[in-house]
Design an enzyme around this catalytic site. Structure first.
Site, PDB file in Angstrom:
ATOM      1  N   LYS A 103       0.829  -1.221   0.000  1.00  0.00           N
ATOM      2  CA  LYS A 103       0.000   0.000   0.000  1.00  0.00           C
ATOM      3  C   LYS A 103       0.861   1.268   0.000  1.00  0.00           C
ATOM      4  O   LYS A 103       0.625   2.185  -0.777  1.00  0.00           O
ATOM      5  CB  LYS A 103      -0.934   0.032   1.227  1.00  0.00           C
ATOM      6  CG  LYS A 103      -1.890  -1.139   1.313  1.00  0.00           C
ATOM      7  CD  LYS A 103      -2.798  -1.035   2.520  1.00  0.00           C
ATOM      8  CE  LYS A 103      -2.073  -1.076   3.855  1.00  0.00           C
ATOM      9  NZ  LYS A 103      -1.349  -2.342   4.128  1.00  0.00           N
ATOM     10  N   ARG A 114      -9.226   1.453   9.121  1.00  0.00           N
ATOM     11  CA  ARG A 114      -8.664   0.149   9.426  1.00  0.00           C
ATOM     12  C   ARG A 114      -9.634  -0.720  10.225  1.00  0.00           C
ATOM     13  O   ARG A 114      -9.279  -1.819  10.639  1.00  0.00           O
ATOM     14  CB  ARG A 114      -7.400   0.354  10.241  1.00  0.00           C
ATOM     15  CG  ARG A 114      -6.237  -0.529   9.810  1.00  0.00           C
ATOM     16  CD  ARG A 114      -5.067  -0.063  10.611  1.00  0.00           C
ATOM     17  NE  ARG A 114      -3.869  -0.810  10.455  1.00  0.00           N
ATOM     18  CZ  ARG A 114      -2.846  -0.420   9.703  1.00  0.00           C
ATOM     19  NH1 ARG A 114      -2.930   0.643   8.945  1.00  0.00           N
ATOM     20  NH2 ARG A 114      -1.739  -1.121   9.720  1.00  0.00           N
ATOM     21  N   ARG A 127      11.503  -5.587   4.565  1.00  0.00           N
ATOM     22  CA  ARG A 127      11.230  -4.152   4.374  1.00  0.00           C
ATOM     23  C   ARG A 127      12.252  -3.307   5.139  1.00  0.00           C
ATOM     24  O   ARG A 127      12.589  -3.589   6.291  1.00  0.00           O
ATOM     25  CB  ARG A 127       9.823  -3.831   4.890  1.00  0.00           C
ATOM     26  CG  ARG A 127       9.541  -2.334   4.956  1.00  0.00           C
ATOM     27  CD  ARG A 127       8.084  -1.991   4.971  1.00  0.00           C
ATOM     28  NE  ARG A 127       7.341  -2.562   6.088  1.00  0.00           N
ATOM     29  CZ  ARG A 127       6.014  -2.517   6.186  1.00  0.00           C
ATOM     30  NH1 ARG A 127       5.295  -1.938   5.242  1.00  0.00           N
ATOM     31  NH2 ARG A 127       5.414  -3.058   7.214  1.00  0.00           N
ATOM     32  N   ARG A 149      11.758  -1.380  10.818  1.00  0.00           N
ATOM     33  CA  ARG A 149      10.784  -0.925  11.815  1.00  0.00           C
ATOM     34  C   ARG A 149      10.702  -1.926  12.953  1.00  0.00           C
ATOM     35  O   ARG A 149      10.707  -3.130  12.735  1.00  0.00           O
ATOM     36  CB  ARG A 149       9.397  -0.787  11.158  1.00  0.00           C
ATOM     37  CG  ARG A 149       9.206   0.517  10.417  1.00  0.00           C
ATOM     38  CD  ARG A 149       7.989   0.521   9.533  1.00  0.00           C
ATOM     39  NE  ARG A 149       6.797  -0.066  10.144  1.00  0.00           N
ATOM     40  CZ  ARG A 149       5.617  -0.185   9.519  1.00  0.00           C
ATOM     41  NH1 ARG A 149       5.498   0.235   8.275  1.00  0.00           N
ATOM     42  NH2 ARG A 149       4.587  -0.718  10.122  1.00  0.00           N
ATOM     43  N   ARG A 156       0.042  -8.350  14.111  1.00  0.00           N
ATOM     44  CA  ARG A 156      -0.521  -7.406  13.139  1.00  0.00           C
ATOM     45  C   ARG A 156      -1.391  -8.122  12.118  1.00  0.00           C
ATOM     46  O   ARG A 156      -2.420  -7.606  11.698  1.00  0.00           O
ATOM     47  CB  ARG A 156       0.601  -6.622  12.465  1.00  0.00           C
ATOM     48  CG  ARG A 156       1.093  -5.505  13.388  1.00  0.00           C
ATOM     49  CD  ARG A 156       2.410  -4.951  12.968  1.00  0.00           C
ATOM     50  NE  ARG A 156       2.374  -4.369  11.649  1.00  0.00           N
ATOM     51  CZ  ARG A 156       3.441  -4.317  10.844  1.00  0.00           C
ATOM     52  NH1 ARG A 156       4.592  -4.809  11.228  1.00  0.00           N
ATOM     53  NH2 ARG A 156       3.335  -3.750   9.672  1.00  0.00           N
TER      54      ARG A 156
HETATM   55  P1  ADP Z   1       1.632  -1.461   7.550  1.00  0.00           P
HETATM   56  O1  ADP Z   1       2.141  -0.505   6.499  1.00  0.00           O
HETATM   57  O2  ADP Z   1       2.580  -2.563   7.784  1.00  0.00           O
HETATM   58  O3  ADP Z   1       0.254  -1.929   7.282  1.00  0.00           O
HETATM   59  P2  ADP Z   1       1.219   0.898   9.172  1.00  0.00           P
HETATM   60  O4  ADP Z   1       2.414   1.737   8.965  1.00  0.00           O
HETATM   61  O5  ADP Z   1       0.004   1.230   8.370  1.00  0.00           O
HETATM   62  O6  ADP Z   1       1.607  -0.635   8.924  1.00  0.00           O
HETATM   63  O7  ADP Z   1       0.776   0.888  10.699  1.00  0.00           O
HETATM   64  C1  ADP Z   1       1.719   0.701  11.740  1.00  0.00           C
HETATM   65  C2  ADP Z   1       0.992   0.763  13.058  1.00  0.00           C
HETATM   66  O8  ADP Z   1       0.427   2.081  13.249  1.00  0.00           O
HETATM   67  C3  ADP Z   1      -0.199  -0.185  13.212  1.00  0.00           C
HETATM   68  O9  ADP Z   1       0.199  -1.482  13.619  1.00  0.00           O
HETATM   69  C4  ADP Z   1      -1.032   0.551  14.277  1.00  0.00           C
HETATM   70  O10 ADP Z   1      -0.486   0.373  15.576  1.00  0.00           O
HETATM   71  C5  ADP Z   1      -0.841   2.013  13.897  1.00  0.00           C
HETATM   72  N1  ADP Z   1      -1.897   2.452  12.947  1.00  0.00           N
HETATM   73  C6  ADP Z   1      -1.715   2.824  11.647  1.00  0.00           C
HETATM   74  N2  ADP Z   1      -2.880   3.176  11.085  1.00  0.00           N
HETATM   75  C7  ADP Z   1      -3.831   3.017  12.032  1.00  0.00           C
HETATM   76  C8  ADP Z   1      -5.250   3.200  12.069  1.00  0.00           C
HETATM   77  N3  ADP Z   1      -5.931   3.612  10.982  1.00  0.00           N
HETATM   78  N4  ADP Z   1      -5.891   2.943  13.242  1.00  0.00           N
HETATM   79  C9  ADP Z   1      -5.240   2.545  14.330  1.00  0.00           C
HETATM   80  N5  ADP Z   1      -3.921   2.322  14.366  1.00  0.00           N
HETATM   81  C10 ADP Z   1      -3.203   2.563  13.230  1.00  0.00           C
HETATM   82  P1  ADP Z   2       2.232  -1.846   3.187  1.00  0.00           P
HETATM   83  O1  ADP Z   2       2.227  -0.345   3.166  1.00  0.00           O
HETATM   84  O2  ADP Z   2       0.984  -2.437   2.568  1.00  0.00           O
HETATM   85  O3  ADP Z   2       2.509  -2.398   4.532  1.00  0.00           O
HETATM   86  P2  ADP Z   2       4.765  -1.602   1.742  1.00  0.00           P
HETATM   87  O4  ADP Z   2       4.465  -0.702   0.589  1.00  0.00           O
HETATM   88  O5  ADP Z   2       5.522  -1.034   2.879  1.00  0.00           O
HETATM   89  O6  ADP Z   2       3.410  -2.331   2.239  1.00  0.00           O
HETATM   90  O7  ADP Z   2       5.550  -2.865   1.135  1.00  0.00           O
HETATM   91  C1  ADP Z   2       6.013  -3.928   1.966  1.00  0.00           C
HETATM   92  C2  ADP Z   2       7.363  -4.439   1.432  1.00  0.00           C
HETATM   93  O8  ADP Z   2       7.174  -5.117   0.169  1.00  0.00           O
HETATM   94  C3  ADP Z   2       8.391  -3.345   1.157  1.00  0.00           C
HETATM   95  O9  ADP Z   2       9.662  -3.846   1.517  1.00  0.00           O
HETATM   96  C4  ADP Z   2       8.295  -3.101  -0.346  1.00  0.00           C
HETATM   97  O10 ADP Z   2       9.532  -2.647  -0.901  1.00  0.00           O
HETATM   98  C5  ADP Z   2       7.936  -4.487  -0.875  1.00  0.00           C
HETATM   99  N1  ADP Z   2       7.028  -4.458  -2.049  1.00  0.00           N
HETATM  100  C6  ADP Z   2       5.981  -3.636  -2.269  1.00  0.00           C
HETATM  101  N2  ADP Z   2       5.356  -3.940  -3.429  1.00  0.00           N
HETATM  102  C7  ADP Z   2       6.041  -4.983  -3.967  1.00  0.00           C
HETATM  103  C8  ADP Z   2       5.885  -5.769  -5.173  1.00  0.00           C
HETATM  104  N3  ADP Z   2       4.910  -5.537  -6.050  1.00  0.00           N
HETATM  105  N4  ADP Z   2       6.772  -6.776  -5.378  1.00  0.00           N
HETATM  106  C9  ADP Z   2       7.757  -7.023  -4.474  1.00  0.00           C
HETATM  107  N5  ADP Z   2       7.943  -6.346  -3.326  1.00  0.00           N
HETATM  108  C10 ADP Z   2       7.107  -5.322  -3.076  1.00  0.00           C
END
Ligand code: ADP
Ligand code: ADP
Length: 222
Positions: free
Chosen positions: A18, A93, A131, A164, A175
């Site tokens: 995302k 979320r 990542r 992270r 998660r």
């Molecule tokens: P990922 O990209 O791996 O999905 P995020 O960066 O979106 O993770 O989120 C990291 C953490 O931040 C979550 O595990 C949660 O603790 C908090 N968080 C992010 N977005 C939300 C939301 N919309 N509501 C509640 N907590 C959130």
């Molecule tokens: P999210 O925001 O949904 O948690 P991220 O955009 O942070 O996901 O992506 C998670 C990991 O996967 C990162 O290390 C990113 O570089 C990698 N990634 C994202 N899209 C792709 C793809 N299409 N193919 C391979 N790796 C990817």
């Protein structure tokens, strides 16, 4: 009728891509990415009150309480760069947040489209564990799939790349649990509204981007 805005809700399990896609879409569509995770991490780093509050939830991989998160998004959407809409990354979320977001966006035509980036759990784990994130600008890399030009250094601003805290295995498991329990119901929520679009997230970053742009253009004819 008041003005229409383009609100796009990116859905997908943690690690689906995302954030990567939202940053590319930002350039392609000229709309800001709103990543609640990035906003929380910024506050954590600067040790603000919000950061202190969010820390314990984020460390466990739980959701930060809705009142706090919803208020934070409401304020963010009032910034001038959101005057045409926004790309939502990580919000809403759960169903409470989704209902609140519908209310916030209703005067502007509501959510336009909710693309779901689909990858299986094994790929999710591979993506999350590899990542690396830039400490200064938040850019996202993968040690194998999307490496920086110089290991450990951000291509964009030369910042240090780090893993992270919540990308370590124990927290990742929680998660994913939280995702299936609280976030996955949004798939049905947006499907029922006719807004869900499924995208194969196992394709290359570029292919996923093209597929996303196609469903967004279809939802929002020029
Ligand atoms: P990922 O990209 O791996 O999905 P995020 O960066 O979106 O993770 O989120 C990291 C953490 O931040 C979550 O595990 C949660 O603790 C908090 N968080 C992010 N977005 C939300 C939301 N919309 N509501 C509640 N907590 C959130
Ligand atoms: P999210 O925001 O949904 O948690 P991220 O955009 O942070 O996901 O992506 C998670 C990991 O996967 C990162 O290390 C990113 O570089 C990698 N990634 C994202 N899209 C792709 C793809 N299409 N193919 C391979 N790796 C990817």
């Amino acid at each position: 009728m008041s003005e229409q805005r383009t609100y796009i809700v990116l859905l997908g399990v943690p690690g689906a891509g995302k954030g990567t896609q939202a940053k590319l879409l930002e350039q392609a569509l000229g709309l800001p990415q709103i990543s609640t995770g990035d906003i929380f991490r910024y506050n954590l780093k600067h040790e603000t009150e919000l950061g202190k509050l969010a820390k314990s939830y984020m460390d466990r991989g739980d959701l930060v309480p809705d009142e706090v998160t919803i208020r934070m998004v409401e304020e963010r959407l009032q910034q001038p760069d959101c005057a045409r809409g926004a790309i939502m990354d990580g919000f809403p979320r759960n169903l409470v947040q989704a209902a609140a977001f519908d209310k916030m966006t209703a005067p502007y035509g509501g959510v336009k489209v909710a693309p779901l980036i689909q990858v299986d759990d094994e790929e999710t784990i591979r993506r999350i564990t590899g990542r690396r994130t830039c400490r200064t600008c938040g850019a996202v890399y993968h040690i194998l799939y999307n490496p920086p030009k110089v290991a450990g250094v951000c291509d964009i601003d030369g910042g240090e790349l780090y893993q992270r805290e919540d990308d370590k295995e124990e927290t990742v498991r929680n998660r994913l649990y939280v995702y299936y329990k609280q976030t996955a119901p949004l798939i049905g929520y947006y499907f029922a509204k006719g807004l869900l679009r499924e995208i194969d997230g196992t394709q290359s970053i570029e292919e996923v981007q093209n597929a996303l742009i196609a469903v967004i253009r279809e939802a929002q004819p020029a």
